[in-house]
Design a protein around this motif. Structure first.
Motif, short mmCIF file in Angstrom:
data_model
loop_
_atom_site.label_atom_id
_atom_site.label_comp_id
_atom_site.label_asym_id
_atom_site.label_seq_id
_atom_site.Cartn_x
_atom_site.Cartn_y
_atom_site.Cartn_z
N VAL A 278 0.87 -1.18 0.00
CA VAL A 278 0.00 0.00 0.00
C VAL A 278 0.90 1.23 0.00
CG1 VAL A 278 -1.77 1.26 1.29
CG2 VAL A 278 -1.82 -1.25 1.21
N THR A 279 0.79 2.02 -1.06
CA THR A 279 1.73 3.12 -1.22
C THR A 279 1.08 4.31 -1.95
OG1 THR A 279 3.71 3.79 -2.48
CG2 THR A 279 2.59 1.83 -3.26
N PRO A 280 1.49 5.52 -1.57
CA PRO A 280 0.98 6.71 -2.27
C PRO A 280 1.34 6.69 -3.75
CG PRO A 280 2.12 7.32 -0.24
CD PRO A 280 2.37 5.86 -0.43
N ASP A 281 2.29 5.82 -4.13
CA ASP A 281 2.69 5.75 -5.54
C ASP A 281 1.69 5.00 -6.41
OD1 ASP A 281 4.94 7.24 -5.12
OD2 ASP A 281 6.16 5.49 -4.60
N VAL A 282 0.80 4.25 -5.77
CA VAL A 282 -0.28 3.56 -6.51
C VAL A 282 -1.53 3.82 -5.68
CG1 VAL A 282 -1.13 1.33 -7.39
CG2 VAL A 282 1.33 1.74 -7.26
N SER A 283 -2.26 4.89 -5.99
CA SER A 283 -3.31 5.27 -5.05
C SER A 283 -4.39 4.19 -4.92
CB SER A 283 -3.90 6.64 -5.38
OG SER A 283 -4.46 6.68 -6.67
N ALA A 284 -4.57 3.37 -5.97
CA ALA A 284 -5.55 2.29 -5.87
C ALA A 284 -5.17 1.26 -4.82
CB ALA A 284 -5.72 1.60 -7.23
N SER A 285 -3.89 1.17 -4.45
CA SER A 285 -3.48 0.20 -3.43
C SER A 285 -4.14 0.49 -2.09
CB SER A 285 -1.96 0.16 -3.29
OG SER A 285 -1.49 1.37 -2.72
N ALA A 286 -4.54 1.74 -1.88
CA ALA A 286 -5.18 2.12 -0.62
C ALA A 286 -6.48 1.34 -0.40
CB ALA A 286 -5.48 3.61 -0.60
N LEU A 287 -7.05 0.83 -1.49
CA LEU A 287 -8.32 0.09 -1.38
C LEU A 287 -8.14 -1.22 -0.60
CD1 LEU A 287 -9.55 0.62 -5.05
CD2 LEU A 287 -10.36 1.81 -3.00
N GLN A 288 -6.90 -1.69 -0.52
CA GLN A 288 -6.64 -2.92 0.25
C GLN A 288 -7.09 -2.76 1.70
OE1 GLN A 288 -2.61 -4.45 -0.07
NE2 GLN A 288 -2.48 -3.85 -2.21
N GLY A 289 -7.12 -1.52 2.17
CA GLY A 289 -7.49 -1.29 3.56
C GLY A 289 -8.97 -1.01 3.75
N HIS A 290 -9.76 -1.12 2.67
CA HIS A 290 -11.20 -0.84 2.78
C HIS A 290 -11.95 -2.14 2.98
CE1 HIS A 290 -15.23 0.60 1.78
NE2 HIS A 290 -14.76 1.84 1.92
N GLY A 291 -12.78 -2.18 3.98
CA GLY A 291 -13.46 -3.43 4.31
C GLY A 291 -14.53 -3.87 3.33
#
Ligand code: GLP
Length: 250
Positions: free
Chosen positions: A210-223
């Motif tokens: 999960v990294t600011p370099d791939v903003s879609a990676s933030a979705l990994q933390g969405h339930g």
């Protein structure tokens, strides 16, 4: 995973329709991009068969700075053409950031406040850019970022050039976008990715860190986030294990 782009888009349209049927006053977050066109075509067909948008509120993810609502390349005009016009949506309840605002940063803050005032987004539909962006959250985009003005990368301007006569230089340099943090506050999210061009970035988003370099990676933390992909886009996910992909809700 769905075998092709049509079926993947149909699945997402069905999710939106199910939400509207159970909650006619739903607050929807909507996306633009070629990936979404078959989703909206399907929703228009469902509207002709009785599905109503009259009670819902919508917030689009983003808009180019400097394009007006009557410029056919603006996301406002695109949404009017593909969805809002053909269905019974109430125009004042369809929100897209104003690309012509005199002060785009102020417009971004107003937009963020309008989402909050509507009670937040119930179901957010997302595509994914080749840089891994959701909305226009280009790398690096802080994972807690809010609606703001961003500068588009050369890669994104090249990706979106077909809507600007094929000239990346004609694509606006800046956009107003919901932030990553804003998007993550949606109660439910569905991301749609179709086509081979999305396969590399999709696996980075879903399986990378999960990294600011791939903003879609933030979705990994969405339930409550569902990723819908066609076979071409899902090619590298889970090592391409189609058995697992068939039934996996990522
Ligand atoms: C634009 C939008 C994104 C969208 C992306 C993908 O950059 N701002 O929200 O996900 O395009 O575009 P396409 O679906 O055309 O590949």
């Amino acid at each position: 995973m769905r075998p092709d782009a049509e079926k993947a888009a149909g699945f997402v349209a069905e999710m939106v329709a199910t939400r509207l049927r159970s909650e006619p006053r739903a607050v929807l977050g909507l996306a633009t991009g070629r990936t979404m066109e078959p989703v909206y075509a399907r929703l228009v067909a469902m509207h002709r068969a009785g599905l109503s948008f009259a009670g819902c509120w919508t917030f689009n993810l983003d808009e180019y700075v400097g394009l007006s609502a009557d410029d056919p390349r603006s996301y406002r005009a695109t949404m009017d053409r593909l969805l809002f016009g053909p269905v019974d949506a109430v125009r004042v309840r369809t929100a897209v950031p104003d690309g012509m605002a005199a002060d785009p940063e102020l417009e971004a803050a107003r937009y963020e406040a309008a989402i909050a005032a509507a009670g937040g987004i119930g179901l957010q539909v997302l595509g994914i850019g080749e840089t891994g962006h959701i909305g226009f959250n280009e790398p690096p985009s802080p994972l807690g970022s809010r609606t703001r003005v961003v500068t588009l990368t050369a890669q994104t301007r090249a990706q979106n050039a077909p809507m600007f006569g094929g000239d990346p230089g004609a694509v606006p340099l800046r956009a107003i976008t919901m932030g990553v943090g804003t998007i993550l506050e949606a109660r439910e999210i569905v991301l749609l990715a179709t086509g081979e061009a999305k396969s590399q970035v999709l696996v980075r988003a879903l399986e990378g860190k999960v990294t600011p370099d791939v903003s879609a990676s933030a979705l990994q933390g969405h339930g409550r986030c569902v990723v819908v992909a066609d076979a071409a886009a899902a090619r590298l996910v889970l090592g391409g294990d189609t058995e697992k992909l068939g039934s996996t809700t990522l």
